[in-house]
Write a protein that holds these residues in place. Sequence first.
Motif, mmCIF file in Angstrom:
data_model
loop_
_atom_site.group_PDB
_atom_site.id
_atom_site.type_symbol
_atom_site.label_atom_id
_atom_site.label_comp_id
_atom_site.label_asym_id
_atom_site.label_seq_id
_atom_site.Cartn_x
_atom_site.Cartn_y
_atom_site.Cartn_z
ATOM 1 N N LYS A 1 -9.924 -5.594 7.338
ATOM 2 C CA LYS A 1 -9.067 -5.401 6.169
ATOM 3 C C LYS A 1 -9.431 -4.109 5.433
ATOM 4 C CE LYS A 1 -8.589 -7.053 1.453
ATOM 5 N NZ LYS A 1 -9.102 -7.975 0.430
ATOM 6 N N GLU A 2 -10.718 -3.881 5.225
ATOM 7 C CA GLU A 2 -11.169 -2.689 4.510
ATOM 8 C C GLU A 2 -10.827 -1.414 5.277
ATOM 9 O OE1 GLU A 2 -15.293 -3.492 3.967
ATOM 10 O OE2 GLU A 2 -14.960 -4.897 2.286
ATOM 11 N N ASP A 3 -11.005 -1.447 6.607
ATOM 12 C CA ASP A 3 -10.692 -0.269 7.433
ATOM 13 C C ASP A 3 -9.205 0.068 7.374
ATOM 14 O OD1 ASP A 3 -13.306 -0.017 8.144
ATOM 15 O OD2 ASP A 3 -13.082 -0.805 10.175
ATOM 16 N N ILE A 4 -8.364 -0.945 7.540
ATOM 17 C CA ILE A 4 -6.916 -0.714 7.564
ATOM 18 C C ILE A 4 -6.410 -0.303 6.179
ATOM 19 C CG2 ILE A 4 -4.674 -1.849 7.881
ATOM 20 C CD1 ILE A 4 -5.951 -3.483 10.135
ATOM 21 N N SER A 5 -6.963 -0.907 5.141
ATOM 22 C CA SER A 5 -6.570 -0.556 3.774
ATOM 23 C C SER A 5 -6.886 0.911 3.489
ATOM 24 C CB SER A 5 -7.307 -1.468 2.785
ATOM 25 O OG SER A 5 -6.955 -1.150 1.467
ATOM 26 N N TRP A 6 -8.066 1.362 3.908
ATOM 27 C CA TRP A 6 -8.475 2.759 3.718
ATOM 28 C C TRP A 6 -7.531 3.691 4.487
ATOM 29 C CZ3 TRP A 6 -9.988 6.919 6.649
ATOM 30 C CH2 TRP A 6 -10.662 7.953 5.989
ATOM 31 N N ASN B 1 -9.506 14.840 0.937
ATOM 32 C CA ASN B 1 -10.470 15.925 1.095
ATOM 33 C C ASN B 1 -10.415 16.444 2.524
ATOM 34 O OD1 ASN B 1 -12.761 17.548 1.357
ATOM 35 N ND2 ASN B 1 -13.958 16.284 -0.052
ATOM 36 N N GLN B 2 -10.271 17.769 2.667
ATOM 37 C CA GLN B 2 -10.181 18.342 4.013
ATOM 38 C C GLN B 2 -11.453 18.120 4.818
ATOM 39 O OE1 GLN B 2 -8.496 22.223 4.508
ATOM 40 N NE2 GLN B 2 -7.344 22.113 2.600
ATOM 41 N N MET B 3 -12.556 17.839 4.142
ATOM 42 C CA MET B 3 -13.820 17.642 4.843
ATOM 43 C C MET B 3 -14.011 16.188 5.302
ATOM 44 S SD MET B 3 -14.841 20.664 4.828
ATOM 45 C CE MET B 3 -16.473 20.406 5.556
ATOM 46 N N GLU B 4 -13.050 15.297 4.920
ATOM 47 C CA GLU B 4 -13.180 13.908 5.336
ATOM 48 C C GLU B 4 -13.043 13.797 6.847
ATOM 49 O OE1 GLU B 4 -11.794 10.782 2.043
ATOM 50 O OE2 GLU B 4 -10.219 12.159 2.628
ATOM 51 N N LYS B 5 -13.521 12.684 7.380
ATOM 52 C CA LYS B 5 -13.459 12.503 8.829
ATOM 53 C C LYS B 5 -12.013 12.586 9.308
ATOM 54 C CE LYS B 5 -12.998 7.453 8.878
ATOM 55 N NZ LYS B 5 -13.490 6.203 9.439
ATOM 56 N N ASP B 6 -11.826 12.985 10.562
ATOM 57 C CA ASP B 6 -10.494 13.078 11.156
ATOM 58 C C ASP B 6 -9.984 11.672 11.442
ATOM 59 O OD1 ASP B 6 -10.041 15.867 11.198
ATOM 60 O OD2 ASP B 6 -11.454 16.062 12.847
ATOM 61 N N PHE B 7 -9.401 11.043 10.411
ATOM 62 C CA PHE B 7 -8.969 9.663 10.557
ATOM 63 C C PHE B 7 -7.689 9.570 11.388
ATOM 64 C CE2 PHE B 7 -7.316 11.241 6.496
ATOM 65 C CZ PHE B 7 -5.979 10.919 6.549
ATOM 66 N N LEU C 1 4.254 -1.084 9.073
ATOM 67 C CA LEU C 1 3.734 -2.043 10.053
ATOM 68 C C LEU C 1 2.256 -2.344 9.793
ATOM 69 C CD1 LEU C 1 5.467 -0.766 13.324
ATOM 70 C CD2 LEU C 1 5.955 -2.879 12.082
ATOM 71 N N TYR C 2 1.488 -1.312 9.462
ATOM 72 C CA TYR C 2 0.074 -1.541 9.129
ATOM 73 C C TYR C 2 -0.054 -2.349 7.844
ATOM 74 C CZ TYR C 2 -2.233 1.271 12.734
ATOM 75 O OH TYR C 2 -2.736 1.735 13.934
ATOM 76 N N GLU C 3 0.855 -2.127 6.895
ATOM 77 C CA GLU C 3 0.841 -2.930 5.670
ATOM 78 C C GLU C 3 1.147 -4.393 5.976
ATOM 79 O OE1 GLU C 3 1.998 0.172 2.082
ATOM 80 O OE2 GLU C 3 3.620 -0.689 3.285
ATOM 81 N N GLU C 4 2.006 -4.612 6.953
ATOM 82 C CA GLU C 4 2.314 -5.980 7.387
ATOM 83 C C GLU C 4 1.072 -6.636 7.996
ATOM 84 O OE1 GLU C 4 5.672 -8.132 10.204
ATOM 85 O OE2 GLU C 4 5.991 -6.055 9.550
ATOM 86 N N ILE C 5 0.339 -5.867 8.802
ATOM 87 C CA ILE C 5 -0.911 -6.379 9.385
ATOM 88 C C ILE C 5 -1.901 -6.701 8.276
ATOM 89 C CG2 ILE C 5 -2.919 -5.762 10.802
ATOM 90 C CD1 ILE C 5 -1.016 -4.015 12.488
#
Length: 445
Positions: free
Chosen positions: A196-201, A369-375, A386-390
């Motif tokens: 949940k935390e990963d998908i929310s982020w 932030n441009q320095m954040e990981k390449d998510f 669809l991710y919000e539905e999940i």
Amino acid sequence: METIYSLVTKPINQNIAVIRISGPDAFCFLNLILKTKITPEANKVVYSKFFNNDEFIDEGLILMFKGPNSFTGENVVEVQTHGSMYVVEKILEIFRKSKIGRVALPGEFSKQAFLNKKMDLTKASAINSLILSENKQVARKSSLNINGKQLNYVNHLIKVLENLIARLQVSIDYPENNDIEEYSSKSIHKDLKVLKEDISWLIKKSKQLQKVNDGFSVVIIGEPNVGKSTLVNEILGEERVIVSDIKGTTRDVIEVRININDVNITLKDTAGLRNRTNDKLEAIGIEKTKEEIKKSDLVLYLQTIDNISSSLPSYLEDSKDKTINILTKSDLIPNHKKNNNYVYISSINGEIDQLLTAIEDGLKNFIPNQMEKDFEYLTDKTQISLYEEILENIEGTLELLVQNYPIDLILSEVENSLEILYRIIGKKMNPDYINNLFGGFCLGK
């Protein structure tokens, strides 16, 4: 499958134009514009002259690909001509009259590629996102998704959910194993909470980045003749908005698009705000301005040095957190009388750097932030929904676990989330979803 064709470059005069043909009869189109027949060969480039019967049209290159080794997985021909729309329209007219194939719909070449298993839906969406990107971060993350980053993430989520489903199924079939940590409700709850935390982020960051690409709304407001249109022209560096000394010159909202340090912004020059007016058109403009304030991401509130109010007007009370207070004609204000409550600008001195910095600072909380990981950037609003539905399913499942609902009901909720992931990559065909997805692509892609 039908044979389709389309101009894949912009429909304007340019250096080169490319017409793509894809489908089982793609090579038949060559006989329509060539005097000498060409034997189709895979991965071959041929220089040729193009004719309409005996009338010479142009000369250029023909690229040939035999399926399945092509973008669409079908036989593909690309005709490259000089970029005259006269030439393009002449060739397309020949194709239309032949009735061998038909004009491609928006996104149909990519749809062919998907149906022929040349790409999954995340890659298809990423290609379209890269083409339409107006921001370096969006372009980079779309490129990473073309290379499989989001697909890898979805496959990771699928494995996590499949593992949870297997553990829940064991709990149903062998309830005596519920005392084992791996199969306990506590363990299932812990893993779902991490998910949940990963998908929310991911949803949050993708929404931020899409907003950066779509552009922020920055509204310029103030009393009539305070210098709003002058400010727009100063930022643009050109006279795009009418400037005059007559009060109420701007009757409607005027929009201009700018880019500040790779952030797209729509500047909105609005009608001057005042409490009373007998002019019906001006009154309509004032109401439109108030509507724009509510919808905006940032408000630039202009005042002059000879008419400063220490408090915000009532129509800005609900927007004070997104309002930048600006004083014009800063060249008339001594430095020792300036304070941090205002941003100072001057059309005489061209002094707007402080304002541009303030705009960047006002929007920075919305910008990843441009320095954040390449998510694993979600490239369109359909993917986000669809991710919000999940996410909603997972939150509901966690609540069911807390309330000790039967395991088979919890299993059903997790399986629903897994079904949505299958739809995201196209593993489970959903015709309406697929048609809507590709229907939003560029014509010729």
